[in-house]
Design an enzyme around this catalytic site. Structure first.
Site, PDB file in Angstrom:
ATOM      1  N   VAL A 133       2.919   6.011 -12.318  1.00  0.00           N
ATOM      2  CA  VAL A 133       1.988   4.998 -12.900  1.00  0.00           C
ATOM      3  C   VAL A 133       1.403   5.487 -13.991  1.00  0.00           C
ATOM      4  CG1 VAL A 133      -0.203   3.606 -12.572  1.00  0.00           C
ATOM      5  CG2 VAL A 133       1.359   4.276 -10.525  1.00  0.00           C
ATOM      6  N   LEU A 163      -7.861   4.564 -10.357  1.00  0.00           N
ATOM      7  CA  LEU A 163      -6.606   3.754  -9.437  1.00  0.00           C
ATOM      8  C   LEU A 163      -6.618   3.845  -8.036  1.00  0.00           C
ATOM      9  CD1 LEU A 163      -3.960   3.714 -12.184  1.00  0.00           C
ATOM     10  CD2 LEU A 163      -5.448   1.686 -11.326  1.00  0.00           C
ATOM     11  N   SER A 198      -5.358   1.958  -4.100  1.00  0.00           N
ATOM     12  CA  SER A 198      -3.859   1.369  -3.573  1.00  0.00           C
ATOM     13  C   SER A 198      -4.287   0.536  -2.595  1.00  0.00           C
ATOM     14  CB  SER A 198      -3.179   2.450  -2.760  1.00  0.00           C
ATOM     15  OG  SER A 198      -2.795   2.352  -1.526  1.00  0.00           O
ATOM     16  N   SER A 199      -3.536  -0.588  -2.144  1.00  0.00           N
ATOM     17  CA  SER A 199      -3.867  -1.466  -1.061  1.00  0.00           C
ATOM     18  C   SER A 199      -3.982  -1.049   0.328  1.00  0.00           C
ATOM     19  CB  SER A 199      -2.631  -2.660  -1.148  1.00  0.00           C
ATOM     20  OG  SER A 199      -1.356  -2.122  -0.722  1.00  0.00           O
ATOM     21  N   CYS A 200      -3.832   0.117   0.475  1.00  0.00           N
ATOM     22  CA  CYS A 200      -3.773   0.600   1.678  1.00  0.00           C
ATOM     23  C   CYS A 200      -5.232   0.988   2.022  1.00  0.00           C
ATOM     24  CB  CYS A 200      -3.081   1.889   2.064  1.00  0.00           C
ATOM     25  SG  CYS A 200      -3.519   3.401   1.109  1.00  0.00           S
ATOM     26  N   TYR A 209      -5.322   9.306   3.311  1.00  0.00           N
ATOM     27  CA  TYR A 209      -5.096   8.531   1.911  1.00  0.00           C
ATOM     28  C   TYR A 209      -6.237   7.451   1.700  1.00  0.00           C
ATOM     29  CZ  TYR A 209      -2.988   6.924  -2.322  1.00  0.00           C
ATOM     30  OH  TYR A 209      -2.820   6.421  -3.910  1.00  0.00           O
ATOM     31  N   LYS A 258      -9.208   7.215  -0.945  1.00  0.00           N
ATOM     32  CA  LYS A 258      -9.527   6.232  -2.273  1.00  0.00           C
ATOM     33  C   LYS A 258     -10.557   5.158  -2.116  1.00  0.00           C
ATOM     34  CE  LYS A 258      -5.707   7.189  -4.664  1.00  0.00           C
ATOM     35  NZ  LYS A 258      -6.022   7.708  -5.886  1.00  0.00           N
ATOM     36  N   ASN A 296       1.925  -2.274  -3.717  1.00  0.00           N
ATOM     37  CA  ASN A 296       3.140  -1.106  -3.535  1.00  0.00           C
ATOM     38  C   ASN A 296       3.824  -1.342  -4.931  1.00  0.00           C
ATOM     39  OD1 ASN A 296       2.319  -1.646  -0.910  1.00  0.00           O
ATOM     40  ND2 ASN A 296       4.282  -0.896  -0.170  1.00  0.00           N
ATOM     41  N   HIS A 317       8.341   6.172  -0.879  1.00  0.00           N
ATOM     42  CA  HIS A 317       8.163   4.859  -0.602  1.00  0.00           C
ATOM     43  C   HIS A 317       9.307   4.182  -0.367  1.00  0.00           C
ATOM     44  CE1 HIS A 317       4.039   5.741  -2.016  1.00  0.00           C
ATOM     45  NE2 HIS A 317       3.409   4.896  -0.722  1.00  0.00           N
ATOM     46  N   LYS A 371      19.313   5.161  -0.557  1.00  0.00           N
ATOM     47  CA  LYS A 371      20.326   4.760   0.501  1.00  0.00           C
ATOM     48  C   LYS A 371      21.339   3.986   0.260  1.00  0.00           C
ATOM     49  CE  LYS A 371      16.906   5.755   4.310  1.00  0.00           C
ATOM     50  NZ  LYS A 371      16.012   5.084   5.261  1.00  0.00           N
TER      51      LYS A 371
END
Ligand code: GDP
Length: 311
Positions: free
Chosen positions: A18, A107, A109-111, A138, A142, A167, A181, A189
């Protein structure tokens, strides 16, 4: 309106995905971008951060530095995620206050939102229910950062604000399978399964839904927010739509050119069932993302291939 032109703008965390995108975006603003490498400045060290701010005197700060990681890293390194993130944000916000920084964007996060928050998640859902256990360390750090920015606004009249991106993915992402993530993990993968002719393993059931935003779109939103947003409440930064992990796996497979078997690893956690954010406040400012998911995945895969080639 807070103009960035001619300002000294510190991007904390410029080596991260970011922060790197914010530095790219700031090239359009006519400001002097300040950065500090990890060797130069340990953001967990209060004295070092104070000294650096006193010497460099930034006018504005993008606080994009954080210890981040995917569901497994979060779950297995709780002390690191809680301690390091609290130290980084407390040191920077306090130092910014001491040297009269004009504007600071923190900044998160959505969590930060409760595990079972009503969808799409409004900013007001903060602290209305229990967090998702796999990333609560985390999340708590935040949430403390949001509150710290608000506290300095209230007590000291500082123009410190917070934005919560969904995300993110894109160039500069972490492609290490143990700490990444889901997006970079699936890109890697699919790439490796295609080469080896083996199945692609997806963690969990594949039924959780996630919203994704291309990192350069996020950086663009952050600059707009820095210039035009000045409120106590944090602001969500999302793309507005989500997909299941299985749908994402199929899309990534198409982009990468993998057409083999997809299998589940049910020993791995699913995490939150869904976390689609309501980004109405940001939309009301006239901002919308530009990069469709497929295009963003292709750009991210191209960056991954470049890194592989560079060795
Ligand atoms: P979260 O959004 O905090 O849950 O973090 P992640 O991006 O790590 O995981 C999102 C979802 O993708 C979870 O349901 C994971 O179980 C799932 N997932 C599927 N395959 C993978 C993988 O290879 N790596 C990661 N990190 N997540 C995966």
């Amino acid at each position: 309106m807070y103009a960035l032109a001619g300002k000294r703008v510190f991007v904390a965390g410029h080596r991260g995905m970011v922060g790197g995108a914010i530095v790219r975006r700031l090239a359009e603003e006519g400001c002097a971008v300040l950065t500090a490498s990890r060797a130069e400045l340990d953001l967990r060290d209060q004295a070092a951060v104070r000294e650096w701010f006193g010497r460099m005197r930034p006018d504005a700060v993008f606080l994009a530095a954080a210890k981040v990681g995917g569901i497994l890293a979060n779950d297995s390194l709780p002390a690191d995620f809680l301690y390091e993130n609290m130290m980084i944000e407390a040191n920077i916000i306090e130092a910014a206050h001491r040297v009269d920084v004009e504007k600071l964007l923190f900044l998160g996060s959505s969590c930060i939102y409760p595990k079972f928050a009503p969808q799409p998640i409004q900013e007001a859902a903060l602290l209305t229910g229990p967090l998702e256990p796999t990333n609560e360390w985390y999340a708590i750090a935040k949430i403390a950062g949001i509150k710290l920015a608000q506290a300095y606004r209230r007590q000291h009249g500082r123009d410190f604000i917070s934005a919560m991106p969904t995300n993110l993915y894109g160039p500069g992402d972490n492609f290490d399978l143990n700490s990444s993530h889901v997006m970079p993990a699936l890109i890697r993968k699919a790439h490796e399964a295609k080469r080896a002719g083996t199945p692609l393993t997806v963690w969990g059931t594949g039924s959780p839904r996630r919203e994704f935003l291309f990192v350069d779109d996020c950086a663009d939103a952050c600059v707009e927010i820095m210039k035009r947003y000045s409120e106590d409440e944090h602001i969500n930064v999302g793309s507005g739509s989500d997909v299941t992990i299985l749908e994402l796996t199929q899309l990534v497979s198409e982009v990468v050119g993998f057409d083999g078997e997809i299998v589940q690893d049910l020993s791995k956690p699913d995490g939150t069932p869904r976390k689609l954010m309501a980004s109405d406040k940001l939309r009301a400012m006239g901002w919308a993302p530009r990069t469709p998911l497929r295009e963003g995945i292709a750009a991210s895969y191209a960056w991954f291939l470049e890194q592989q080639r560079a060795g």
